[in-house]
Design a protein around this motif. Sequence first.
Motif, mmCIF file in Angstrom:
data_model
loop_
_atom_site.group_PDB
_atom_site.id
_atom_site.type_symbol
_atom_site.label_atom_id
_atom_site.label_comp_id
_atom_site.label_asym_id
_atom_site.label_seq_id
_atom_site.Cartn_x
_atom_site.Cartn_y
_atom_site.Cartn_z
ATOM 1 N N ILE A 23 0.328 -1.854 -5.553
ATOM 2 C CA ILE A 23 0.976 -2.832 -4.446
ATOM 3 C C ILE A 23 2.351 -3.014 -4.630
ATOM 4 O O ILE A 23 3.050 -2.485 -5.580
ATOM 5 C CB ILE A 23 0.723 -4.506 -4.846
ATOM 6 N N ASN A 24 2.857 -2.434 -3.592
ATOM 7 C CA ASN A 24 4.182 -1.928 -2.747
ATOM 8 C C ASN A 24 4.512 -3.278 -1.445
ATOM 9 O O ASN A 24 3.719 -2.611 -0.739
ATOM 10 C CB ASN A 24 4.406 -0.787 -2.557
ATOM 11 N N MET A 25 5.165 -3.766 -1.885
ATOM 12 C CA MET A 25 6.198 -4.377 -0.849
ATOM 13 C C MET A 25 7.222 -5.311 -0.940
ATOM 14 O O MET A 25 8.157 -5.702 -2.125
ATOM 15 C CB MET A 25 4.638 -5.942 -1.428
ATOM 16 N N THR A 32 8.587 -15.071 7.007
ATOM 17 C CA THR A 32 7.074 -16.098 6.754
ATOM 18 C C THR A 32 6.989 -14.299 6.818
ATOM 19 O O THR A 32 6.897 -14.023 7.697
ATOM 20 C CB THR A 32 7.346 -16.544 8.195
ATOM 21 N N VAL A 33 5.926 -14.124 5.360
ATOM 22 C CA VAL A 33 4.975 -13.336 5.679
ATOM 23 C C VAL A 33 3.701 -13.909 4.907
ATOM 24 O O VAL A 33 3.220 -14.931 4.568
ATOM 25 C CB VAL A 33 5.438 -12.154 4.616
ATOM 26 N N ALA A 34 2.846 -13.456 6.669
ATOM 27 C CA ALA A 34 1.400 -14.068 5.731
ATOM 28 C C ALA A 34 0.444 -12.985 5.081
ATOM 29 O O ALA A 34 0.580 -11.720 5.084
ATOM 30 C CB ALA A 34 0.579 -14.620 7.382
ATOM 31 N N ILE A 35 -0.458 -13.165 3.940
ATOM 32 C CA ILE A 35 -1.309 -12.510 3.151
ATOM 33 C C ILE A 35 -2.663 -12.330 3.344
ATOM 34 O O ILE A 35 -3.143 -13.867 3.622
ATOM 35 C CB ILE A 35 -1.094 -12.407 1.251
ATOM 36 N N ARG A 206 5.497 -10.800 9.136
ATOM 37 C CA ARG A 206 4.266 -9.574 9.389
ATOM 38 C C ARG A 206 3.559 -10.181 8.548
ATOM 39 O O ARG A 206 3.149 -11.724 7.707
ATOM 40 C CB ARG A 206 5.294 -9.411 8.612
ATOM 41 N N VAL A 207 2.950 -9.841 8.201
ATOM 42 C CA VAL A 207 1.090 -9.751 7.353
ATOM 43 C C VAL A 207 1.121 -8.348 7.132
ATOM 44 O O VAL A 207 0.979 -7.617 7.112
ATOM 45 C CB VAL A 207 0.032 -9.594 8.762
ATOM 46 N N TYR A 208 0.229 -8.818 5.536
ATOM 47 C CA TYR A 208 -0.472 -7.817 4.860
ATOM 48 C C TYR A 208 -1.953 -8.277 4.943
ATOM 49 O O TYR A 208 -2.482 -9.061 4.247
ATOM 50 C CB TYR A 208 0.125 -8.252 2.858
ATOM 51 N N VAL A 209 -3.112 -7.036 5.338
ATOM 52 C CA VAL A 209 -4.661 -7.426 4.755
ATOM 53 C C VAL A 209 -4.020 -6.957 3.586
ATOM 54 O O VAL A 209 -4.231 -5.128 2.956
ATOM 55 C CB VAL A 209 -5.180 -6.534 5.275
ATOM 56 N N GLU A 213 -5.444 -4.012 -2.504
ATOM 57 C CA GLU A 213 -4.889 -2.962 -2.400
ATOM 58 C C GLU A 213 -4.421 -3.265 -0.918
ATOM 59 O O GLU A 213 -4.707 -3.921 0.119
ATOM 60 C CB GLU A 213 -4.782 -1.224 -2.930
ATOM 61 N N VAL A 214 -3.133 -2.723 -0.303
ATOM 62 C CA VAL A 214 -3.203 -3.058 0.637
ATOM 63 C C VAL A 214 -3.471 -2.231 1.781
ATOM 64 O O VAL A 214 -3.216 -0.745 1.097
ATOM 65 C CB VAL A 214 -1.341 -2.861 1.119
ATOM 66 N N LEU A 215 -4.162 -2.853 2.739
ATOM 67 C CA LEU A 215 -4.601 -1.593 3.017
ATOM 68 C C LEU A 215 -4.347 -1.618 5.222
ATOM 69 O O LEU A 215 -4.617 -1.127 5.576
ATOM 70 C CB LEU A 215 -6.388 -2.563 4.370
ATOM 71 N N PHE A 216 -3.255 -2.785 5.335
ATOM 72 C CA PHE A 216 -2.788 -2.765 6.245
ATOM 73 C C PHE A 216 -1.114 -3.549 5.800
ATOM 74 O O PHE A 216 -1.048 -4.379 5.323
ATOM 75 C CB PHE A 216 -3.019 -3.716 7.491
ATOM 76 N N GLU A 217 0.222 -2.977 6.773
ATOM 77 C CA GLU A 217 1.458 -4.373 6.756
ATOM 78 C C GLU A 217 2.308 -4.033 8.190
ATOM 79 O O GLU A 217 1.689 -2.713 8.798
ATOM 80 C CB GLU A 217 2.211 -3.749 6.215
ATOM 81 N N GLY A 218 1.819 -5.097 9.115
ATOM 82 C CA GLY A 218 2.437 -4.764 10.420
ATOM 83 C C GLY A 218 2.630 -6.316 10.630
ATOM 84 O O GLY A 218 2.821 -7.163 9.847
ATOM 85 N N THR A 219 2.943 -6.676 11.715
ATOM 86 C CA THR A 219 3.021 -7.677 12.664
ATOM 87 C C THR A 219 1.738 -8.666 13.156
ATOM 88 O O THR A 219 0.569 -8.192 12.904
ATOM 89 C CB THR A 219 3.802 -7.886 13.908
ATOM 90 N N PRO A 220 1.907 -9.676 13.754
ATOM 91 C CA PRO A 220 1.027 -10.599 13.467
ATOM 92 C C PRO A 220 0.270 -9.077 14.791
ATOM 93 O O PRO A 220 -0.791 -9.979 15.283
ATOM 94 C CB PRO A 220 1.404 -11.770 13.949
#
Length: 272
Positions: A23-25, A32-35, A206-209, A213-220
């Motif tokens: 995980i890299n983050m 405000t970050v949503a997981i 921002r949102v992480y899926v 592992e991280v599948l996606f990182e971006g805006t809502p």
Amino acid sequence: MKVYELRNVSYRYPTGEWALRNINMDIEKGETVAIVGPNGAGKTTLLKLMDALVLPSEGEILFEGKPITEETMTDPEFRRKVGFLFQNPDVMLFSATVLEDVAFGPVHLWGKEEGLKRAREELRKLGIERLAERHPYSLSGGEKKKASIACVTSMEPEVLLLDEPTRDLDLRNRNFVLDMIGKWKAEGRTVVVVTHDLRLIRLADRVYVLKGEVLFEGTPRELFSRPELIESANLDVPEIVKLFHMLGLRETPLSVEEAVEVLKGLLRQGEV
């Protein structure tokens, strides 16, 4: 300023099963970050790592530029700065009265008199001072959630880690939690929230899926523009997003109000 930096973080359960891999983050101060992700994706484990309740099996986590280590687990300054709201309020409510639970942290930080004063003030701010002398197990689900929030906010944390804060709540209490998160966001606090609540995701910068592992990182908006990714995260695709895709419209509204404005604009231009 980066509050958290996660570098190739992995965590293995005692059973030997990997919960998280590589995980890299980065999380900036005031974000405000949503997981999001399906059950078993490692979301709660990630919050526990960020709260120094457990340590990575591999990799490194920095908090305000300093590595999180075993010493961090009992560091009073870290514990004051970072508040963890557990998914199950019963984990946080264990005393004879709500006031004692809310005052537990402040008393240890500022002494009995000041700690009780701060606890009462926090109950007042949340509009639940009437619960002060109640036994936690006599509370409703919504009251327990509010009391557990008070346990966290009475420490005046700069960072809030929230695990499914609206789960199992009725509409009024979900709205209460959403309003609180909006308030913390406006105050410039850093909020990291694990959630399946689409309204809460909309509040995020921002949102992480996550799925081990991280599948996606971006805006809502970027997330909502990819229905297949929403479904892989075990989320419901918002009906308004489905409608816009079915109509072949490029825009991805984040709310009904926004959708109405987009459609009005297209009507004025004669495009619909």
